[in-house]
Design an enzyme around this catalytic site. Structure first.
Site, PDB file in Angstrom:
ATOM      1  N   ASP A 166      44.257  40.712  35.418  1.00  0.00           N
ATOM      2  CA  ASP A 166      45.412  40.400  34.568  1.00  0.00           C
ATOM      3  C   ASP A 166      46.187  39.162  35.001  1.00  0.00           C
ATOM      4  OD1 ASP A 166      47.050  43.318  36.040  1.00  0.00           O
ATOM      5  OD2 ASP A 166      46.940  41.270  36.804  1.00  0.00           O
ATOM      6  N   THR A 186      44.681  51.695  43.760  1.00  0.00           N
ATOM      7  CA  THR A 186      43.292  51.790  43.303  1.00  0.00           C
ATOM      8  C   THR A 186      42.766  53.198  43.550  1.00  0.00           C
ATOM      9  OG1 THR A 186      41.053  50.881  43.469  1.00  0.00           O
ATOM     10  CG2 THR A 186      42.339  50.923  45.508  1.00  0.00           C
ATOM     11  N   CYS A 240      30.334  30.159  29.480  1.00  0.00           N
ATOM     12  CA  CYS A 240      29.354  30.109  28.403  1.00  0.00           C
ATOM     13  C   CYS A 240      28.181  31.051  28.706  1.00  0.00           C
ATOM     14  CB  CYS A 240      28.840  28.672  28.220  1.00  0.00           C
ATOM     15  SG  CYS A 240      27.684  28.542  26.843  1.00  0.00           S
ATOM     16  N   HIS A 281      36.873  40.786  40.553  1.00  0.00           N
ATOM     17  CA  HIS A 281      36.226  41.143  39.281  1.00  0.00           C
ATOM     18  C   HIS A 281      36.496  40.131  38.188  1.00  0.00           C
ATOM     19  CE1 HIS A 281      36.314  45.630  40.708  1.00  0.00           C
ATOM     20  NE2 HIS A 281      35.381  44.917  41.305  1.00  0.00           N
TER      21      HIS A 281
HETATM   22  C1  BV8 Z   1      27.513  46.177  41.349  1.00  0.00           C
HETATM   23  C2  BV8 Z   1      35.933  44.549  35.170  1.00  0.00           C
HETATM   24  C3  BV8 Z   1      25.244  46.078  41.491  1.00  0.00           C
HETATM   25  C4  BV8 Z   1      36.081  45.056  33.834  1.00  0.00           C
HETATM   26  C5  BV8 Z   1      35.349  46.268  36.696  1.00  0.00           C
HETATM   27  C6  BV8 Z   1      25.174  52.900  38.376  1.00  0.00           C
HETATM   28  C7  BV8 Z   1      24.774  51.810  37.613  1.00  0.00           C
HETATM   29  C8  BV8 Z   1      25.258  50.525  37.854  1.00  0.00           C
HETATM   30  C9  BV8 Z   1      26.159  50.320  38.870  1.00  0.00           C
HETATM   31  C10 BV8 Z   1      26.552  51.426  39.614  1.00  0.00           C
HETATM   32  C11 BV8 Z   1      26.087  52.694  39.393  1.00  0.00           C
HETATM   33  N1  BV8 Z   1      26.666  53.544  40.290  1.00  0.00           N
HETATM   34  C12 BV8 Z   1      27.506  52.834  41.075  1.00  0.00           C
HETATM   35  C13 BV8 Z   1      27.433  51.560  40.675  1.00  0.00           C
HETATM   36  C14 BV8 Z   1      28.150  50.478  41.207  1.00  0.00           C
HETATM   37  C15 BV8 Z   1      29.326  50.235  40.266  1.00  0.00           C
HETATM   38  C16 BV8 Z   1      30.381  51.282  40.565  1.00  0.00           C
HETATM   39  O1  BV8 Z   1      31.045  51.173  41.571  1.00  0.00           O
HETATM   40  N2  BV8 Z   1      30.518  52.287  39.691  1.00  0.00           N
HETATM   41  C17 BV8 Z   1      31.483  53.329  39.981  1.00  0.00           C
HETATM   42  C18 BV8 Z   1      32.286  53.626  38.730  1.00  0.00           C
HETATM   43  C19 BV8 Z   1      30.730  54.533  40.505  1.00  0.00           C
HETATM   44  N3  BV8 Z   1      29.784  48.928  40.629  1.00  0.00           N
HETATM   45  C20 BV8 Z   1      29.307  47.875  39.962  1.00  0.00           C
HETATM   46  O2  BV8 Z   1      28.578  47.941  38.997  1.00  0.00           O
HETATM   47  C21 BV8 Z   1      29.706  46.540  40.564  1.00  0.00           C
HETATM   48  N4  BV8 Z   1      28.542  45.746  40.659  1.00  0.00           N
HETATM   49  O3  BV8 Z   1      27.488  47.167  42.027  1.00  0.00           O
HETATM   50  O4  BV8 Z   1      26.453  45.407  41.183  1.00  0.00           O
HETATM   51  C22 BV8 Z   1      24.309  45.033  41.721  1.00  0.00           C
HETATM   52  C23 BV8 Z   1      23.951  44.746  43.032  1.00  0.00           C
HETATM   53  C24 BV8 Z   1      23.004  43.783  43.232  1.00  0.00           C
HETATM   54  C25 BV8 Z   1      22.473  43.103  42.151  1.00  0.00           C
HETATM   55  C26 BV8 Z   1      22.881  43.384  40.841  1.00  0.00           C
HETATM   56  C27 BV8 Z   1      23.812  44.353  40.618  1.00  0.00           C
HETATM   57  C28 BV8 Z   1      30.696  45.825  39.653  1.00  0.00           C
HETATM   58  C29 BV8 Z   1      32.005  46.565  39.689  1.00  0.00           C
HETATM   59  C30 BV8 Z   1      33.017  45.803  38.870  1.00  0.00           C
HETATM   60  C31 BV8 Z   1      33.091  46.426  37.517  1.00  0.00           C
HETATM   61  N5  BV8 Z   1      34.153  45.791  36.765  1.00  0.00           N
HETATM   62  N6  BV8 Z   1      36.274  45.643  36.008  1.00  0.00           N
HETATM   63  C32 BV8 Z   1      37.523  45.014  33.445  1.00  0.00           C
HETATM   64  O5  BV8 Z   1      38.429  45.058  34.304  1.00  0.00           O
HETATM   65  O6  BV8 Z   1      37.689  44.939  32.250  1.00  0.00           O
HETATM   66  S1  BV8 Z   1      35.790  47.645  37.543  1.00  0.00           S
HETATM   67  C33 BV8 Z   1      37.244  48.309  36.954  1.00  0.00           C
HETATM   68  O7  BV8 Z   1      37.532  49.393  37.845  1.00  0.00           O
HETATM   69  C34 BV8 Z   1      38.448  47.390  37.071  1.00  0.00           C
HETATM   70  O8  BV8 Z   1      38.179  46.136  37.628  1.00  0.00           O
HETATM   71  C35 BV8 Z   1      39.349  48.125  38.035  1.00  0.00           C
HETATM   72  O9  BV8 Z   1      40.096  47.281  38.774  1.00  0.00           O
HETATM   73  C36 BV8 Z   1      38.323  48.805  38.850  1.00  0.00           C
HETATM   74  C37 BV8 Z   1      38.794  49.848  39.770  1.00  0.00           C
HETATM   75  O10 BV8 Z   1      39.664  50.675  39.073  1.00  0.00           O
HETATM   76  P1  BV8 Z   1      41.152  50.770  39.678  1.00  0.00           P
HETATM   77  O11 BV8 Z   1      41.693  49.389  39.792  1.00  0.00           O
HETATM   78  O12 BV8 Z   1      41.118  51.585  40.906  1.00  0.00           O
HETATM   79  O13 BV8 Z   1      41.909  51.486  38.508  1.00  0.00           O
HETATM   80  P2  BV8 Z   1      41.889  53.046  38.232  1.00  0.00           P
HETATM   81  O14 BV8 Z   1      42.466  53.250  36.879  1.00  0.00           O
HETATM   82  O15 BV8 Z   1      40.540  53.597  38.563  1.00  0.00           O
HETATM   83  O16 BV8 Z   1      42.903  53.621  39.325  1.00  0.00           O
HETATM   84  C38 BV8 Z   1      44.265  53.276  39.252  1.00  0.00           C
HETATM   85  C39 BV8 Z   1      44.905  53.887  40.469  1.00  0.00           C
HETATM   86  O17 BV8 Z   1      46.276  53.493  40.483  1.00  0.00           O
HETATM   87  C40 BV8 Z   1      44.881  55.405  40.467  1.00  0.00           C
HETATM   88  O18 BV8 Z   1      44.479  55.852  41.753  1.00  0.00           O
HETATM   89  C41 BV8 Z   1      46.343  55.784  40.199  1.00  0.00           C
HETATM   90  O19 BV8 Z   1      46.699  56.951  40.913  1.00  0.00           O
HETATM   91  C42 BV8 Z   1      47.062  54.610  40.780  1.00  0.00           C
HETATM   92  N7  BV8 Z   1      48.380  54.341  40.185  1.00  0.00           N
HETATM   93  C43 BV8 Z   1      48.834  54.654  38.941  1.00  0.00           C
HETATM   94  N8  BV8 Z   1      50.112  54.200  38.812  1.00  0.00           N
HETATM   95  C44 BV8 Z   1      50.434  53.575  39.980  1.00  0.00           C
HETATM   96  C45 BV8 Z   1      49.344  53.664  40.844  1.00  0.00           C
HETATM   97  N9  BV8 Z   1      49.348  53.139  42.087  1.00  0.00           N
HETATM   98  C46 BV8 Z   1      50.471  52.513  42.487  1.00  0.00           C
HETATM   99  N10 BV8 Z   1      51.573  52.389  41.699  1.00  0.00           N
HETATM  100  C47 BV8 Z   1      51.588  52.907  40.446  1.00  0.00           C
HETATM  101  N11 BV8 Z   1      52.690  52.782  39.678  1.00  0.00           N
HETATM  102 ZN    ZN Z   2      27.711  26.227  26.467  1.00  0.00          ZN
END
Ligand code: BV8
Ligand code: ZN
Length: 241
Positions: free
Chosen positions: A96, A181, A119, A111
């Site tokens: 953001d 997170t 592109c 991320h």
């Molecule tokens: C990779 C961009 C591999 C989008 C994001 C099966 C298939 C494929 C991949 C995987 C798989 N199993 C596991 C994986 C790996 C996967 C993964 O981790 N999956 C998880 C879900 C199990 N990871 C990936 O795919 C990564 N790449 O592994 O590549 C690879 C390796 C080699 C070669 C090729 C490929 C890529 C991960 C990035 C994905 N993109 N975002 C977008 O943002 O639009 S991730 C997405 O989740 C966001 O970026 C976000 O930031 C991130 C984490 O979420 P959080 O930030 O923690 O947010 P969330 O809502 O979950 O939690 C909020 C927290 O805040 C809560 O705890 C809440 O209690 C707290 N909160 C609430 N209010 C407050 C607060 N805290 C403080 N104050 C408050 N007021």
């Molecule tokens: Zn182009």
């Protein structure tokens, strides 16, 4: 803890730090993923299948983020960078731009960013803050092909230079802060464990417990905006201003 380690701090933030700026988190009640299945809007195959659906999802997020202001949590971390200089590193999973808006200058965007496009065919990249976008999908000015958000989707690798810098910061820091997170997304969430394995103190700020809470030396179960001033004061004492 060796002397040179007593000097540095590193931070990992997630969607929770932007919650008090009015931006949705991903998981949990009302989360972004509730209405839009992740597979369809945050994966390369979802984009290939229906780019317009993905562009509408990101346009909605750009419009929300454009109206959001950094909150006390972002501002506290900008002050922490001011106080520690290059003894401080901030890695965020957020796209953001609110850490920059709060005055943080060196932000490792693990991320990617809502404010950058690239592109799908040629090396063209651009900063783009036009809200609303005049046309979806936006087109490449160099080759005419469709642009995509410069965001790391699931199944895509993180930018190696950015993630490499975050790993280095986690390995060398004396204190690692995890703020807002759910610590389920890899490899970002692994940074805290890496810091702990290298002897750092790990502190967490999150209203809810997470998979990291068990390894933390201290945790504030509170919203970031309410406690980050205090957390930063404690952190500066712990690493030395
Ligand atoms: C990779 C961009 C591999 C989008 C994001 C099966 C298939 C494929 C991949 C995987 C798989 N199993 C596991 C994986 C790996 C996967 C993964 O981790 N999956 C998880 C879900 C199990 N990871 C990936 O795919 C990564 N790449 O592994 O590549 C690879 C390796 C080699 C070669 C090729 C490929 C890529 C991960 C990035 C994905 N993109 N975002 C977008 O943002 O639009 S991730 C997405 O989740 C966001 O970026 C976000 O930031 C991130 C984490 O979420 P959080 O930030 O923690 O947010 P969330 O809502 O979950 O939690 C909020 C927290 O805040 C809560 O705890 C809440 O209690 C707290 N909160 C609430 N209010 C407050 C607060 N805290 C403080 N104050 C408050 N007021
Ligand atoms: Zn182009």
């Amino acid at each position: 803890m060796s002397s040179d380690r007593a000097k540095t701090a590193a931070v990992l933030t997630g969607a929770g730090i932007s919650a008090e700026s009015g931006l949705g988190t991903f998981r949990g009640a009302g989360g972004l993923w509730e209405n839009e299945p992740v597979q369809e809007v945050a994966t390369p195959w979802g984009f290939a299948k229906d780019p317009m659906k993905v562009w509408r999802f990101y346009e909605m997020r750009r419009q929300a983020a454009a109206k959001a202001a950094p909150n006390a949590g972002h501002l506290a971390l900008a002050r922490m960078e001011e106080a520690l200089g290059d003894r401080f590193a901030l890695a965020t999973q957020n796209v953001d731009g609110l850490h920059h808006a709060a005055g943080s200058r060196r932000v490792l965007e693990l991320h990617g960013s809502l404010w950058r496009f690239r592109c799908t065919r040629c090396p063209h990249r651009q900063q783009n803050r036009i809200v609303p976008l005049p046309e979806l999908p936006p087109r490449c000015p160099a080759c005419g092909e469709m642009l995509r958000p410069d965001i790391v989707w699931f199944g895509e690798v993180l930018p190696s230079d950015v993630f490499g810098a975050a790993v280095e910061a986690a390995e060398r820091c004396a204190l690692f802060l995890v703020v807002g997170t759910s610590a389920v997304v890899q490899p970002a969430a692994s940074l805290a464990r890496l810091a702990a394995e290298n002897g750092a103190l790990v502190w967490e700020v999150n209203p809810d417990p997470t998979p990291l809470t068990g390894l933390c030396d201290r945790s504030w179960q509170a919203p970031a905006g309410a406690v980050m001033d205090e957390v930063v004061e404690e952190a500066l004492k712990a690493v030395g201003r």
